[in-house]
Scaffold this motif. Structure first.
Motif, PDB file in Angstrom:
ATOM      1  N   MET A 131       0.851  -1.185   0.000  1.00  0.00           N
ATOM      2  CA  MET A 131       0.000   0.000   0.000  1.00  0.00           C
ATOM      3  C   MET A 131       0.886   1.233   0.000  1.00  0.00           C
ATOM      4  O   MET A 131       1.915   1.271   0.671  1.00  0.00           O
ATOM      5  CB  MET A 131      -0.968   0.012   1.184  1.00  0.00           C
ATOM      6  N   MET A 132       0.506   2.212  -0.793  1.00  0.00           N
ATOM      7  CA  MET A 132       1.258   3.449  -0.922  1.00  0.00           C
ATOM      8  C   MET A 132       0.365   4.623  -0.545  1.00  0.00           C
ATOM      9  O   MET A 132      -0.849   4.565  -0.719  1.00  0.00           O
ATOM     10  CB  MET A 132       1.781   3.638  -2.357  1.00  0.00           C
ATOM     11  N   PHE A 133       0.985   5.680  -0.055  1.00  0.00           N
ATOM     12  CA  PHE A 133       0.238   6.838   0.402  1.00  0.00           C
ATOM     13  C   PHE A 133       0.671   8.099  -0.334  1.00  0.00           C
ATOM     14  O   PHE A 133       1.841   8.278  -0.662  1.00  0.00           O
ATOM     15  CB  PHE A 133       0.460   7.050   1.899  1.00  0.00           C
ATOM     16  N   TYR A 285       4.677   8.332  -5.978  1.00  0.00           N
ATOM     17  CA  TYR A 285       4.787   9.583  -6.723  1.00  0.00           C
ATOM     18  C   TYR A 285       3.430   9.978  -7.315  1.00  0.00           C
ATOM     19  O   TYR A 285       3.024  11.141  -7.266  1.00  0.00           O
ATOM     20  CB  TYR A 285       5.808   9.441  -7.858  1.00  0.00           C
ATOM     21  N   TYR A 286       2.737   9.004  -7.853  1.00  0.00           N
ATOM     22  CA  TYR A 286       1.446   9.289  -8.482  1.00  0.00           C
ATOM     23  C   TYR A 286       0.404   9.691  -7.432  1.00  0.00           C
ATOM     24  O   TYR A 286      -0.411  10.589  -7.675  1.00  0.00           O
ATOM     25  CB  TYR A 286       0.965   8.077  -9.271  1.00  0.00           C
ATOM     26  N   ALA A 287       0.432   9.041  -6.290  1.00  0.00           N
ATOM     27  CA  ALA A 287      -0.505   9.395  -5.225  1.00  0.00           C
ATOM     28  C   ALA A 287      -0.282  10.835  -4.774  1.00  0.00           C
ATOM     29  O   ALA A 287      -1.247  11.561  -4.479  1.00  0.00           O
ATOM     30  CB  ALA A 287      -0.354   8.435  -4.052  1.00  0.00           C
ATOM     31  N   GLN A 306      -4.709   6.506  -0.073  1.00  0.00           N
ATOM     32  CA  GLN A 306      -4.045   5.208   0.026  1.00  0.00           C
ATOM     33  C   GLN A 306      -4.437   4.378  -1.181  1.00  0.00           C
ATOM     34  O   GLN A 306      -5.618   4.318  -1.551  1.00  0.00           O
ATOM     35  CB  GLN A 306      -4.441   4.459   1.299  1.00  0.00           C
ATOM     36  N   VAL A 307      -3.445   3.739  -1.805  1.00  0.00           N
ATOM     37  CA  VAL A 307      -3.702   2.841  -2.929  1.00  0.00           C
ATOM     38  C   VAL A 307      -3.002   1.515  -2.654  1.00  0.00           C
ATOM     39  O   VAL A 307      -1.868   1.492  -2.186  1.00  0.00           O
ATOM     40  CB  VAL A 307      -3.232   3.470  -4.271  1.00  0.00           C
ATOM     41  N   GLY A 308      -3.698   0.414  -2.902  1.00  0.00           N
ATOM     42  CA  GLY A 308      -3.141  -0.905  -2.657  1.00  0.00           C
ATOM     43  C   GLY A 308      -2.969  -1.695  -3.935  1.00  0.00           C
ATOM     44  O   GLY A 308      -3.798  -1.608  -4.849  1.00  0.00           O
ATOM     45  N   TYR A 309      -1.882  -2.478  -4.025  1.00  0.00           N
ATOM     46  CA  TYR A 309      -1.572  -3.271  -5.217  1.00  0.00           C
ATOM     47  C   TYR A 309      -1.299  -4.724  -4.854  1.00  0.00           C
ATOM     48  O   TYR A 309      -0.852  -5.026  -3.739  1.00  0.00           O
ATOM     49  CB  TYR A 309      -0.331  -2.721  -5.933  1.00  0.00           C
ATOM     50  N   ALA A 310      -1.537  -5.604  -5.834  1.00  0.00           N
ATOM     51  CA  ALA A 310      -1.116  -7.004  -5.753  1.00  0.00           C
ATOM     52  C   ALA A 310      -0.050  -7.236  -6.821  1.00  0.00           C
ATOM     53  O   ALA A 310      -0.175  -6.734  -7.940  1.00  0.00           O
ATOM     54  CB  ALA A 310      -2.296  -7.939  -5.986  1.00  0.00           C
ATOM     55  N   ILE A 311       0.996  -7.986  -6.501  1.00  0.00           N
ATOM     56  CA  ILE A 311       2.065  -8.231  -7.463  1.00  0.00           C
ATOM     57  C   ILE A 311       1.499  -8.914  -8.712  1.00  0.00           C
ATOM     58  O   ILE A 311       0.695  -9.844  -8.638  1.00  0.00           O
ATOM     59  CB  ILE A 311       3.197  -9.075  -6.835  1.00  0.00           C
ATOM     60  N   GLY A 312       1.892  -8.410  -9.876  1.00  0.00           N
ATOM     61  CA  GLY A 312       1.455  -8.992 -11.139  1.00  0.00           C
ATOM     62  C   GLY A 312       0.136  -8.453 -11.651  1.00  0.00           C
ATOM     63  O   GLY A 312      -0.245  -8.731 -12.791  1.00  0.00           O
ATOM     64  N   LYS A 313      -0.576  -7.664 -10.855  1.00  0.00           N
ATOM     65  CA  LYS A 313      -1.874  -7.120 -11.272  1.00  0.00           C
ATOM     66  C   LYS A 313      -1.714  -5.641 -11.586  1.00  0.00           C
ATOM     67  O   LYS A 313      -1.136  -4.895 -10.798  1.00  0.00           O
ATOM     68  CB  LYS A 313      -2.906  -7.317 -10.166  1.00  0.00           C
ATOM     69  N   ALA A 314      -2.235  -5.218 -12.731  1.00  0.00           N
ATOM     70  CA  ALA A 314      -2.071  -3.834 -13.148  1.00  0.00           C
ATOM     71  C   ALA A 314      -2.966  -2.883 -12.361  1.00  0.00           C
ATOM     72  O   ALA A 314      -2.528  -1.807 -11.934  1.00  0.00           O
ATOM     73  CB  ALA A 314      -2.346  -3.692 -14.641  1.00  0.00           C
ATOM     74  N   ARG A 315      -4.208  -3.250 -12.188  1.00  0.00           N
ATOM     75  CA  ARG A 315      -5.156  -2.355 -11.528  1.00  0.00           C
ATOM     76  C   ARG A 315      -5.045  -2.488 -10.014  1.00  0.00           C
ATOM     77  O   ARG A 315      -4.901  -3.593  -9.486  1.00  0.00           O
ATOM     78  CB  ARG A 315      -6.581  -2.660 -11.991  1.00  0.00           C
ATOM     79  N   PRO A 316      -5.110  -1.366  -9.308  1.00  0.00           N
ATOM     80  CA  PRO A 316      -5.001  -1.441  -7.849  1.00  0.00           C
ATOM     81  C   PRO A 316      -6.167  -2.217  -7.240  1.00  0.00           C
ATOM     82  O   PRO A 316      -7.260  -2.273  -7.803  1.00  0.00           O
ATOM     83  CB  PRO A 316      -5.023   0.026  -7.417  1.00  0.00           C
TER      84      PRO A 316
END
Length: 387
Positions: A131-133, A285-287, A306-316
Motif C-alpha cells: 500500500m502506498m500513500f 509519486y502518483y498518489a 491510500q492505494v493498494g496493489y497485488a504483485i502482477g496485477k495492473a489495476r489497484p
C-alpha cells in the motif's frame, strides 16, 4: 486544539543518503542506455567500504558501478582520507544479480493481460504488493506539510554553506529537526530547532554555533515563526566523526525524510534504487500527484490517499480517500476514479518515469520540488469538471 509536530531532514552526506544517492545514480545510468531497465539497487557503506547489491534486468551491456559510485561519493564531498571515507580510496564491491524470473513474470504479463485484455496500460503488472500513500495540504506554497519543508530548508542551507566555503569548518554529514506548533490546522510558531552538523576538529564551539545560527537557521526559517524558539546546535558539543565512518549507511532508511515528515502513514517501501515498475516508488509519486491536484482544485484543504496493489496485477486492489473533514470524501474519490489511472504503465507514461531523472529526487525530499513531474497541477480543471 494546540499540537506540536516534528519533522527531520538530513544532508546528502548522511551515510544513509550517500547510499540512496549512489543507488539512484546507478539506476539513472541503466535508464540512460535502456529505458526499460528493471533495477532494484541496494547500497551499504561503512568506513572505507561501499557495497552495491541488487537485482538487475537490463539490455545494457555494461554499467560501470565502480566509477558511478566513486563519482557520486566525490560529488557529495567525501574527498579527504581523514574523513574515513574517500571517493578515491574506498573499496567498492559489486554483488549485483539478475532479477527473479518470478517477479519478471508478473511485470511482463499482468493478470489482466492473461485475462486477454488488449488495453496497453494493462501490459505491466505491479512489481510488488503493498500500500502506498499520497498527501497534500494547503499549509505551504508547495502544498506540503510545513515542518518537513522547514527541515529540508535547514539541511539544504547547511549543505550550501559548506559547499560555498562560507562555513568552511563544515563537513558533509548533518541533520536537522523542526518542531512546529499548530492551532488546529494553522501553523503558529516554531518551538524547537535541532541542528547537528559534522565539523572540523579545530573549530571553536562558539564559532560553529554562531555561524550556523546566522547563516543557516536565520536564512531558512522565517523570522515571524522564530519568536521564543529553543535552538539546539550539536547538543553533544562535538560532531567530528561522521558520515559512513561514524555510522553504517544503508539504502532506504530515510523513508519519512523522503516523504511527508511523519504527517501521515507510510506504506513502508523505500524509493531510491528502484525503477518505476516498483510501485513502492511510482505509485507513491502518483498518489502525491493526485493529492496535490485535489487540493489545488479546491476540493479540500488537505487530503490523504491510500492505494493498494497485488504483485502482477495492473489495476489497484483498493483506493481510499480521507480529507480530514475538509471535503466530501465520497465525491472526491469518485472524481479521482474518473480522472486518474493508477495502473503502473499509465503512471510511467504520465510521469515520464523511464527517463533518468531519479538522482534529482534523492536529497531533500522526493516531494515539493517544482522540477518534478508529480508536482504539476495539470489535472485541476479535469477534476473540477467531474466533481
Amino acid at each position: 486544539m494546540r499540537r506540536i509536530v516534528s519533522s527531520e531532514s538530513v544532508t546528502e552526506g548522511h551515510p544513509d543518503k550517500v547510499c540512496d544517492y549512489i543507488a539512484d545514480c546507478i539506476l539513472d545510468a541503466a535508464l540512460e542506455k535502456d529505458a526499460y531497465s528493471r533495477i532494484a539497487c541496494e547500497v551499504a557503506c561503512a568506513t572505507g567500504l561501499t557495497l552495491v547489491l541488487g537485482e538487475f534486468n537490463t539490455t545494457t551491456d555494461f554499467i560501470d558501478v565502480q566509477k558511478i559510485a566513486r563519482d557520486a561519493i566525490a560529488e557529495i564531498g567525501y574527498l579527504d582520507p581523514e574523513l574515513g571515507f574517500d571517493a578515491r580510496t574506498c573499496a567498492v564491491l559489486n554483488a549485483i544479480n539478475g532479477q527473479s524470473p518470478d517477479i519478471s513474470l508478473g511485470v511482463d504479463r499482468s493478470v489482466e493481460m492473461r485475462g486477454k485484455s488488449t488495453d496497453k496500460y494493462d501490459a505491466i503488472g505491479a512489481g510488488d504488493q503493498g500500500m502506498m500513500f499520497g498527501y497534500a495540504c494547503s499549509e505551504t506554497d508547495e502544498l506540503m506539510p510545513m515542518p518537513i519543508m522547514l527541515a529540508h530548508k535547514l539541511t539544504k542551507t547547511l549543505s550550501e554553506c559548506r559547499k560555498s566555503g562560507e562555513l568552511s569548518f563544515l563537513r558533509p554529514d548533518g541533520k536537522a529537526m523542526v518542531s512546529l506548533e499548530y492551532d488546529g490546522d494553522k501553523p503558529v510558531k516554531v518551538t524547537n530547532i535541532v541542528v547537528s552538523a559534522q565539523h572540523s576538529p579545530d573549530v571553536k564551539e562558539k564559532t560553529l554555533k554562531d555561524g550556523i545560527t546566522e547563516c543557516v537557521i536565520k536564512r531558512a526559517i522565517p523570522s515571524e515563526l522564530m519568536a521564543g524558539a529553543d535552538i539546539l546546535i550539536n547538543p553533544t558539543g562535538r560532531f567530528v566523526i561522521g558520515g559512513p565512518a561514524g555510522d553504517t549507511g544503508v539504502t532506504g532508511r530515510k523513508i519519512i525524510v523522503d516523504t511527508y515528515g511523519g504527517a501521515i502513514a507510510h506504506g513502508g517501501g523505500a524509493f531510491s534504487g528502484k525503477d518505476a515498475s516498483k510501485v513502492d516508488r511510482s505509485a507513491s509519486y502518483y498518489a502525491r500527484y493526485v493529492c496535490k491536484n485535489i487540493v489545488a482544485a479546491g476540493l479540500c484543504e488537505k487530503v490523504l490517499l491510500q492505494v493498494g496493489y497485488a504483485i502482477g496485477k495492473a489495476r489497484p486492489v483498493s483506493l481510499f480517500i480521507d480529507s480530514y473533514g475538509t471535503g466530501d470524501d465520497n465525491r472526491i474519490l469518485e472524481a479521482v476514479k474518473k480522472v486518474f489511472d493508477f495502473r503502473p504503465a499509465a503512471i510511467i507514461d504520465k510521469l515520464e518515469l523511464r527517463k533518468p531523472i531519479f538522482k534529482t529526487t534523492t536529497n531533500y525530499g522526493h516531494f515539493g520540488k517544482s522540477c518534478l513531474a508529480w508536482e504539476r497541477t495539470d489535472s485541476v480543471e479535469k477534476l473540477k469538471a467531474v466533481y
